[in-house]
Design an enzyme around this catalytic site. Structure first.
Site, PDB file in Angstrom:
ATOM      1  N   ASP A  81       0.866  -1.190   0.000  1.00 57.07           N
ATOM      2  CA  ASP A  81       0.000   0.000   0.000  1.00 57.07           C
ATOM      3  C   ASP A  81       0.893   1.227   0.000  1.00 57.07           C
ATOM      4  OD1 ASP A  81      -2.963   0.967   0.560  1.00 57.07           O
ATOM      5  OD2 ASP A  81      -1.611   2.190   1.795  1.00 57.07           O
ATOM      6  N   ASN A  86      -2.948  12.848  -4.017  1.00 56.76           N
ATOM      7  CA  ASN A  86      -4.069  12.846  -4.930  1.00 56.76           C
ATOM      8  C   ASN A  86      -5.028  13.996  -4.640  1.00 56.76           C
ATOM      9  OD1 ASN A  86      -5.357  11.403  -7.134  1.00 56.76           O
ATOM     10  ND2 ASN A  86      -6.999  10.880  -5.708  1.00 56.76           N
ATOM     11  N   HIS A 135      -6.158  14.241  -9.533  1.00 59.46           N
ATOM     12  CA  HIS A 135      -6.140  12.839  -9.976  1.00 59.46           C
ATOM     13  C   HIS A 135      -5.051  12.560 -11.011  1.00 59.46           C
ATOM     14  CE1 HIS A 135      -9.680  11.712  -7.719  1.00 59.46           C
ATOM     15  NE2 HIS A 135     -10.332  12.798  -8.195  1.00 59.46           N
ATOM     16  N   ASP A 157      -2.515   9.625 -10.682  1.00 62.44           N
ATOM     17  CA  ASP A 157      -2.343   8.559 -11.685  1.00 62.44           C
ATOM     18  C   ASP A 157      -0.882   8.434 -12.085  1.00 62.44           C
ATOM     19  OD1 ASP A 157      -5.033   8.125 -11.583  1.00 62.44           O
ATOM     20  OD2 ASP A 157      -5.509   9.200 -13.455  1.00 62.44           O
ATOM     21  N   ASP A 193      -4.545   2.521  -4.393  1.00 59.01           N
ATOM     22  CA  ASP A 193      -3.091   2.563  -4.240  1.00 59.01           C
ATOM     23  C   ASP A 193      -2.542   1.256  -3.717  1.00 59.01           C
ATOM     24  OD1 ASP A 193      -4.173   2.646  -1.761  1.00 59.01           O
ATOM     25  OD2 ASP A 193      -2.938   4.295  -0.993  1.00 59.01           O
TER      26      ASP A 193
END
Length: 620
Positions: free
Chosen positions: A497, A505, A510, A514, A540
């Site tokens: 994680d 984010n 976003h 990404d 994630d």
């Protein structure tokens, strides 16, 4: 020696024998005629001579009677006439050419000895002329006795001569019979044997010829200049659906060529069969319709040649071949060619040695190679280089075992562009099982392959990072567990994680998030072996499969490598950010022997790392 020359020599030999026999018979016949004629003339003369000799005795008797009756009226005149007649008659008998003297006994009696008849006849007639009855009486009896003896001697001589002539006639008859026997034995018997032999040979030859004609696979019939059938074999009868008696004498045009295939009447004047039979030409042609007696028709190929007899044309020999199967085969071949030329799949045919002998238009459309480019070449001109030798070897092994191969293969166009083809290669064999050709049928599935890959990519990969998704990861994990269990080996999974990802984010958007996820996926992949798998589960969260480990430290080493890479700054447009990773590790079979148990154990260990301050790893 040729048979005709041999027969000619035999004929000449028989003719010469017959001529000799005929001449011999003629000679014998002439000899018989001469003998019979001589016999007849001799018999007639002998009769005359015998009669004259007998009259001499009668005249001597008359003189003996008259000499004792001279006193009677006219006795002296009759005596003189009788004496003259006897003298002249005896003189004619005793002449050398009279024939009477031919008999030796007669000659001896008349001319030889001490008292020859001729001398006593003279004395007797002189005594009669004087009228000396005593002398006449004295001489009469001995003279008459000797005349009788001479007549008897001549008759005996004549009988012997006639016997000889008859013997000659018998000998001639015997000679004729002998000659006739020789003619029969040396001429007619060999001739009859020869005729019988030739007749038997002719019969055998005719029977053999008939058997050969009847055994022929084609129909054979002979026609005269008017088109009437003069001979026909069994095959032709079967073709026309009639027996031989019905066919013989029938007009071939009227029997089998009276209408065309559409049912329109065929005029006699335009019939090629009759024209060829009349002009003596040798022709080969096809007719669309030859009619059977049941009303059906069939296509026929006709070969017609003049029929000669004694140097002149007496008709024609017609050979009929039912070409229904050939026409059907031609139609099938034409249909096959049309199909081959219009299908969208590429087709090429090779010899057993691999030389291309035929291609269809679709082949040229797909590959770019025109027929003149491909014919005589090998399929290596399509080789793309994407398959190794083992791949091609497996293809030919399957063709050898099953007779065909079907599958995907990467080929190359004439331009050098590779394309994927769905291809079938089939071995074509003859009746003996020997391979005569190979046929390859293929279609360009490059676009289809790309769409399938895209679908597969979407189904088994994360659309953002391109990494395997949960589905693909679970398939690989199940397979790895099965192999590890079978080989008694260890594996490990790592639940990862990203730290502080939500902050990045939320603060940067976003797009920045990404970018961080994609870079994180790349860094995790770079930390692994080719046999290992990293997948994005969503958000994630990532998960890693270490397919084979020897000791737990192997997993720890990979985790440390990952952490070192993940702590490096992530360069984003306008800003570099820091992140980290929390890693939970579960081992098989220590922490679980199935997928769910292992994932749960790794997930639990990961949360334990986060609880301890993040950016680290922990075993379950």
């Amino acid at each position: 020696m040729k048979p005709e020359n041999k027969r000619l020599d035999v004929g000449r030999h028989m003719a010469s024998r017959f001529l000799v026999a005929a001449l011999l018979l003629a000679a014998i016949a002439v000899a018989d005629f001469l003998v019979v004629d001589y016999h007849a003339r001799t018999a007639s003369r002998d009769t005359e001579i015998t009669n004259r000799a007998g009259r001499q005795r009668m005249l001597a008797e008359r003189i003996a009677f008259l000499v004792n009756h001279l006193a009677a009226p006219d006795a002296r005149t009759e005596m003189a006439e009788t004496i003259t007649r006897m003298r002249e008659g005896f003189d004619s008998l005793t002449r050398p050419d009279s024939g009477y003297m031919d008999a030796e006994a007669v000659r001896e009696l008349c001319l030889g000895g001490e008292r020859p008849i001729r001398q006593r006849v003279t004395v007797y007639l002189d005594a009669a002329a004087r009228g000396d009855a005593q002398a006449v009486t004295t001489l009469h009896k001995p003279l008459v006795t000797d005349i009788d003896r001479s007549v008897t001697a001549y008759a005996t001589f004549a009988a012997r001569r006639i016997a000889v002539l008859r013997a000659i006639e018998v000998a001639g008859l015997a000679a004729e019979l002998l000659v006739l026997w020789l003619i029969w034995r040396l001429i007619f018997r060999p001739m009859t044997h020869r005729i019988d032999h030739d007749f038997r040979a002719l019969s055998t030859s005719c029977a053999r010829t008939r058997a050969i004609l009847d055994a022929a696979g084609d129909g054979i019939c002979g026609i005269d200049p008017n088109g009437c059938i003069i001979f026909i074999n069994d095959t032709a009868c079967r073709m026309l659906g009639c027996d031989r008696n019905e066919a013989l004498g029938a007009n071939l045009h009227t029997l089998a060529h009276h209408h065309d295939a559409d049912g329109n009447p065929e005029p006699v004047a335009a019939c090629p069969l009759l024209r060829a039979a009349q002009d003596g030409s040798q022709q080969r042609f096809q007719l669309d319709a030859f009619w059977r007696q049941d009303g059906s028709h069939f296509p026929v190929e006709v070969v017609i040649a003049p029929l000669l007899g004694r140097g002149r044309m007496v008709g024609a020999v017609t050979v009929l071949s039912d070409i229904s199967e050939r026409k059907n085969a031609e139609a099938c071949r034409e249909m096959s060619n049309n199909v081959l030329n219009h299908i969208t799949e590429g087709v090429f045919v090779t010899t057993p040695d691999g030389l291309i002998t035929r291609v269809n238009p679709a082949f040229s459309v797909i590959t770019g190679y025109q027929p003149e480019d491909a014919l005589g070449q090998t399929p290596r001109i399509l080789k793309s280089g994407r398959h190794d030798a083992a791949y091609y070897r497996a293809i030919w092994e399957e063709i050898g075992e099953r007779g065909f191969w079907r599958g995907d293969i990467w080929n190359r166009r004439k331009t050098g562009e590779p394309f994927c083809a769905w291809q079938t290669i089939t071995a074509i064999r003859d009746r003996r099982g020997e391979v005569t050709h190979y046929v390859a049928v293929f279609k360009d599935v490059t676009d289809l392959k790309a769409r399938e890959d895209e679908i597969r990519q979407q189904a088994y990969h994360d659309h953002l990072t391109g990494l395997p998704n949960r589905n693909l990861f679970m398939d690989r994990l199940k397979l790895a567990i099965a192999q590890a269990r079978r080989n008694e080996r260890k594996l490990a999974i790592m639940f990862i994680d990203l730290d502080r990802f939500k902050e990045i984010n939320d603060r940067l958007g976003h797009a920045a998030g990404d970018a961080v996820l994609c870079e994180a996926g790349r860094r995790l992949s770079d930390s692994l072996r080719d046999s290992d798998t990293v997948a994005r589960l969503g958000g994630d969260e990532f998960i890693v499969l270490l397919a084979e480990i020897a000791e737990p430290d192997d997993a720890a080493t990979v985790a440390e490598k990952m952490l070192s890479r993940m702590t490096l700054p992530f360069d984003l447009p306008g800003e570099a950010v820091q992140a980290g990773a929390s890693i939970g590790i579960a081992q098989f079979p220590k922490d679980g022997d199935d997928t769910e148990t292992l994932i749960q154990a790794a997930d639990k260990a990961m949360y334990a790392v986060k609880a301890q301050g993040r950016n680290g790893f922990r075993f379950a």
